[in-house]
Design an enzyme around this catalytic site. Structure first.
Site, PDB file in Angstrom:
ATOM      1  N   ASP A 293       0.821  -1.205   0.000  1.00 42.59           N
ATOM      2  CA  ASP A 293       0.000   0.000   0.000  1.00 42.59           C
ATOM      3  C   ASP A 293       0.860   1.262   0.000  1.00 42.59           C
ATOM      4  OD1 ASP A 293      -2.742   0.595  -0.238  1.00 42.59           O
ATOM      5  OD2 ASP A 293      -2.766   1.402   1.792  1.00 42.59           O
TER       6      ASP A 293
ATOM      7  N   CYS B 199     -11.175   4.628  -4.078  1.00 39.97           N
ATOM      8  CA  CYS B 199     -10.183   4.608  -3.016  1.00 39.97           C
ATOM      9  C   CYS B 199     -10.730   5.205  -1.722  1.00 39.97           C
ATOM     10  CB  CYS B 199      -8.971   5.371  -3.535  1.00 39.97           C
ATOM     11  SG  CYS B 199      -7.823   5.757  -2.286  1.00 39.97           S
TER      12      CYS B 199
ATOM     13  N   TYR C 249     -13.109   2.805   1.110  1.00 46.06           N
ATOM     14  CA  TYR C 249     -12.479   2.739   2.431  1.00 46.06           C
ATOM     15  C   TYR C 249     -13.341   3.432   3.480  1.00 46.06           C
ATOM     16  CZ  TYR C 249      -8.013   0.423   1.464  1.00 46.06           C
ATOM     17  OH  TYR C 249      -7.033  -0.506   1.170  1.00 46.06           O
TER      18      TYR C 249
ATOM     19  N   TYR D 167     -10.399   5.753   8.476  1.00 43.87           N
ATOM     20  CA  TYR D 167     -11.343   5.847   7.357  1.00 43.87           C
ATOM     21  C   TYR D 167     -12.771   6.163   7.783  1.00 43.87           C
ATOM     22  CZ  TYR D 167      -7.241   3.837   5.355  1.00 43.87           C
ATOM     23  OH  TYR D 167      -5.935   3.632   4.993  1.00 43.87           O
TER      24      TYR D 167
ATOM     25  N   GLU E 102      -9.591  -2.953  -6.189  1.00 49.32           N
ATOM     26  CA  GLU E 102      -9.626  -2.804  -4.721  1.00 49.32           C
ATOM     27  C   GLU E 102      -9.916  -4.170  -4.083  1.00 49.32           C
ATOM     28  OE1 GLU E 102      -9.028  -0.477  -2.533  1.00 49.32           O
ATOM     29  OE2 GLU E 102      -8.936   1.344  -3.698  1.00 49.32           O
TER      30      GLU E 102
HETATM   31  C1  LIG Z   1      -5.453   0.136  -2.231  1.00 50.89           C
HETATM   32  C2  LIG Z   1      -5.964   1.250  -1.381  1.00 50.89           C
HETATM   33  N1  LIG Z   1      -7.139   1.824  -1.691  1.00 50.89           N
HETATM   34  C3  LIG Z   1      -7.613   2.819  -0.950  1.00 50.89           C
HETATM   35  C4  LIG Z   1      -6.915   3.300   0.137  1.00 50.89           C
HETATM   36  C5  LIG Z   1      -7.471   4.399   0.998  1.00 50.89           C
HETATM   37  N2  LIG Z   1      -6.974   5.700   0.691  1.00 50.89           N
HETATM   38  C6  LIG Z   1      -5.873   5.939  -0.013  1.00 50.89           C
HETATM   39  S1  LIG Z   1      -5.585   7.588  -0.214  1.00 50.89           S
HETATM   40  C7  LIG Z   1      -6.954   7.991   0.641  1.00 50.89           C
HETATM   41  C8  LIG Z   1      -7.337   9.406   0.844  1.00 50.89           C
HETATM   42  C9  LIG Z   1      -8.225   9.799  -0.264  1.00 50.89           C
HETATM   43  O1  LIG Z   1      -7.912  10.956  -0.844  1.00 50.89           O
HETATM   44  C10 LIG Z   1      -7.621   6.871   1.075  1.00 50.89           C
HETATM   45  C11 LIG Z   1      -8.861   6.893   1.860  1.00 50.89           C
HETATM   46  C12 LIG Z   1      -5.683   2.691   0.423  1.00 50.89           C
HETATM   47  N3  LIG Z   1      -4.934   3.083   1.468  1.00 50.89           N
HETATM   48  N4  LIG Z   1      -5.237   1.671  -0.341  1.00 50.89           N
END
Ligand SMILES: Cc1ncc(C[n+]2csc(CCO)c2C)c(N)n1
Length: 233
Positions: free
Chosen positions: A44, A135, A139, A163, A205
């Site tokens: 990640d 993303c 989350y 989150y 995802e």
């Molecule tokens: C594979 C993967 N997908 C989503 C996230 C979650 N996420 C990443 S950046 C962010 C902020 C949005 O602007 C959030 C909630 C993650 N960590 N890894």
């Protein structure tokens, strides 16, 4: 129909798959093997560093000021928010920079990041925005669901709380408002490309949990003698 309403229906099977994935279920019940969480965090880190760059690139490519402002705010928020929380996780789990540098990126992490960058060449800033949206959205839904019970493990609970946060919800709402407006004034072809970009990201995802859970690696080919080529039905 609003873009967000349309795609939320389309991605339900993949998002349900994420909610029901053993990675998420075990993170909530505190049975998740620490090595799996570790592998997830390392992969990640690769994802997040590119995700941040991608936002600056979308901001450069778009002609819409609201999108540019949102992208820059998200990239900056990422540095002070999620990436800062991750530094703390890395410390707690004794994950060093060397270990991160020496761990090859897994195929799914590579695929997901490549899919998002591809939008900037083959698609538009609108399809890139759509590819990035699951993303924060997925989350946030996971965070809210899991925060109802919380995880007994303080580290996993910290992951969940990141989150479920109210600031994340407000930023997501703003992103949804902006993308719905962009969708409305896009051509039919671009609208379809936006839906497709978001659906592919949702599938990736889902695949990301499986990648971590199985310690996914690249195929070795004939490195160890004759490879077995088995047809799957
Ligand atoms: C594979 C993967 N997908 C989503 C996230 C979650 N996420 C990443 S950046 C962010 C902020 C949005 O602007 C959030 C909630 C993650 N960590 N890894």
């Amino acid at each position: 129909m609003l873009f967000t309403k349309l795609v939320r229906q389309k991605v339900t099977p993949y998002w349900e798959g994420s909610f029901q994935h053993p990675f998420i279920q075990e993170l909530e019940s505190d049975n998740l093997v620490p090595e799996i969480f570790r592998y997830y965090l390392i992969q990640d880190q690769y994802y997040l560093s590119h995700f941040s760059r991608l936002h600056f690139l979308i901001a450069q490519q778009t002609t819409d000021k609201a999108v540019a402002d949102l992208m820059v705010a998200e990239a900056k928020g990422l540095a002070s928010g999620e990436l800062a929380v991750r530094r703390d996780f890395f410390k707690q789990l004794a994950i060093t920079d060397k270990e991160v540098a020496q761990t090859p990126v897994a195929p799914t992490a590579y695929h997901y990041v490549s899919h998002m960058y591809r939008q900037l060449i083959d698609g538009t800033s609108n399809t890139a925005f759509a590819a990035a949206l699951p993303c924060s959205w997925l989350y946030h839904e996971i965070g809210v669901r899991l925060n109802q019970h919380g995880s007994p493990d303080p580290l996993y609970q910290q992951w969940i709380a990141t989150y479920a946060d109210k600031t994340a919800a407000a930023q997501l709402q703003q992103a949804c408002r902006v993308i719905n407006r962009l969708y409305q004034k896009s051509s039919v072809a671009e609208q379809q490309a936006m839906v497709q970009a978001l659906c592919i990201s949702s599938q990736l995802e889902y695949a990301f949990w499986q990648m971590a859970y199985t310690f996914e690696r690249w195929p070795k080919g004939a490195a160890n003698g004759s490879p077995k080529h088995v047809r799957q039905r």
